[in-house]
Design an enzyme around this catalytic site. Structure first.
Site, PDB file in Angstrom:
ATOM      1  N   HIS A 125       2.533  -6.193   0.048  1.00  0.00           N
ATOM      2  CA  HIS A 125       1.291  -6.910   0.358  1.00  0.00           C
ATOM      3  C   HIS A 125       1.501  -8.413   0.234  1.00  0.00           C
ATOM      4  O   HIS A 125       1.103  -9.189   1.115  1.00  0.00           O
ATOM      5  CB  HIS A 125       0.185  -6.485  -0.614  1.00  0.00           C
ATOM      6  CG  HIS A 125      -0.405  -5.143  -0.348  1.00  0.00           C
ATOM      7  ND1 HIS A 125      -0.854  -4.748   0.890  1.00  0.00           N
ATOM      8  CD2 HIS A 125      -0.654  -4.091  -1.187  1.00  0.00           C
ATOM      9  CE1 HIS A 125      -1.345  -3.520   0.810  1.00  0.00           C
ATOM     10  NE2 HIS A 125      -1.230  -3.098  -0.436  1.00  0.00           N
ATOM     11  N   HIS A 139       5.097  -1.605  -3.502  1.00  0.00           N
ATOM     12  CA  HIS A 139       3.851  -1.553  -2.724  1.00  0.00           C
ATOM     13  C   HIS A 139       3.123  -2.897  -2.793  1.00  0.00           C
ATOM     14  O   HIS A 139       2.741  -3.469  -1.759  1.00  0.00           O
ATOM     15  CB  HIS A 139       2.969  -0.425  -3.276  1.00  0.00           C
ATOM     16  CG  HIS A 139       1.626  -0.309  -2.626  1.00  0.00           C
ATOM     17  ND1 HIS A 139       1.318   0.688  -1.715  1.00  0.00           N
ATOM     18  CD2 HIS A 139       0.491  -1.047  -2.765  1.00  0.00           C
ATOM     19  CE1 HIS A 139       0.066   0.550  -1.321  1.00  0.00           C
ATOM     20  NE2 HIS A 139      -0.466  -0.490  -1.952  1.00  0.00           N
ATOM     21  N   GLU A 140       2.960  -3.401  -4.003  1.00  0.00           N
ATOM     22  CA  GLU A 140       2.248  -4.670  -4.172  1.00  0.00           C
ATOM     23  C   GLU A 140       3.080  -5.846  -3.660  1.00  0.00           C
ATOM     24  O   GLU A 140       2.541  -6.813  -3.110  1.00  0.00           O
ATOM     25  CB  GLU A 140       1.885  -4.875  -5.647  1.00  0.00           C
ATOM     26  CG  GLU A 140       1.026  -3.777  -6.259  1.00  0.00           C
ATOM     27  CD  GLU A 140      -0.321  -3.609  -5.571  1.00  0.00           C
ATOM     28  OE1 GLU A 140      -0.712  -4.494  -4.773  1.00  0.00           O
ATOM     29  OE2 GLU A 140      -0.980  -2.588  -5.811  1.00  0.00           O
TER      30      GLU A 140
END
Length: 272
Positions: free
Chosen positions: A64, A60-61
């Site tokens: 980003h 997820h990170e």
């Protein structure tokens, strides 16, 4: 700096971290144990889901950061965000430890943003929005993969009789539930969550400034709302489980939740 040293530095900025490899090893090992029916099934489900959830937080990170890199923020490499190492996050506890605690104590899947993007480097509003959307999109992709596996490979299960590899598929089902939940909750337009980050570029400066004070508490506000029985039942009954039901993964997810929460802290996720 020579071209060789610059290339080496760039390569080290993107080398997959040992921490992530360890998580993958735990995930794979516990998956094999569950598939083979070895050891304590409840402990196996617990470790498998925890490792899988932490892996998804890293991805997820990373999403980003990768979107930010393509959007113009080349600083994400030097910050270590492309190594899938949660220890490199701006707030490892906020984005890694607390989400793990949330699923253990309450079954609430809510990743928190913890990669610092230098928004001034991003070249357009659309790219800023895409950076925020990249995280939930990753959770959605993971959820889809898990649910498709259950829909196409796992035997039919109605909760009343054992099927082959029941604990393994139930663990996949509960992990899928967490990914669906994380996707939906992260898209809530609450300051501090990705849903707000998607629309923020088009909000006026005055409004953004006034809402900035809410951002540090956005995650906790959502968690407290889910603690309300009416909201909790509506969220799971009208959003999460219908989506899982499309892939016939809902019963596996429910049983996986029971196996995962072999202890009780008064609040065990959905239908509290």
């Amino acid at each position: 700096m020579s071209a060789f040293s610059s290339h080496s530095h760039s390569h080290s900025d993107r080398r997959i971290s040992t921490v992530f490899w360890v998580l993958l090893a735990i995930f794979a090992a516990t998956g094999v144990m569950l598939w083979g029916g070895w050891g304590n099934a409840r402990l196996g489900v617990f470790l498998f889901v925890c490792a899988g959830w932490l892996i998804s937080l890293c991805l997820h990170e990373f999403a980003h950061a990768r979107a930010a890199l393509h959007g113009g923020d080349i600083s994400v490499g030097a910050k270590g965000y492309l190594t899938l190492n949660p220890l490199k996050y701006t707030h490892p506890i906020y984005s890694f430890v607390l989400p793990l605690v949330f699923i253990i104590l309450g079954g609430i899947a809510l990743p928190g943003g913890a990669v610092f993007i230098e928004r001034g480097r991003i070249r357009s509003k659309a790219k800023n929005a895409l950076i925020s959307a990249a995280g939930p999109a990753t959770n959605a992709a993971l959820a889809l993969v898990l649910m498709v596996v259950l829909a196409t490979v796992a035997p039919s299960f109605d909760g009343t009789y054992r099927t082959s590899h029941l604990e393994f598929y139930s663990a996949l089902g509960y992990l899928a539930l967490l990914q669906v939940m994380a996707t939906i909750l992260n898209l809530v337009p609450m300051p501090g969550l990705d849903g707000y980050g998607i629309i923020e570029p088009w909000i006026s400066y005055e409004t953004r400034r006034s809402l900035a004070n809410i951002a540090p508490y956005g995650m906790m506000i959502v968690v407290l709302l889910l603690w309300n029985r009416t909201i909790n039942n509506w969220f799971f009954g009208n959003l999460v489980f219908p989506i899982l039901g499309w892939f016939h993964a809902d019963v596996y997810a429910a049983y996986g939740n029971q196996l995962f929460h072999f202890f009780s802290f008064g609040f065990s996720g959905f239908g509290n």
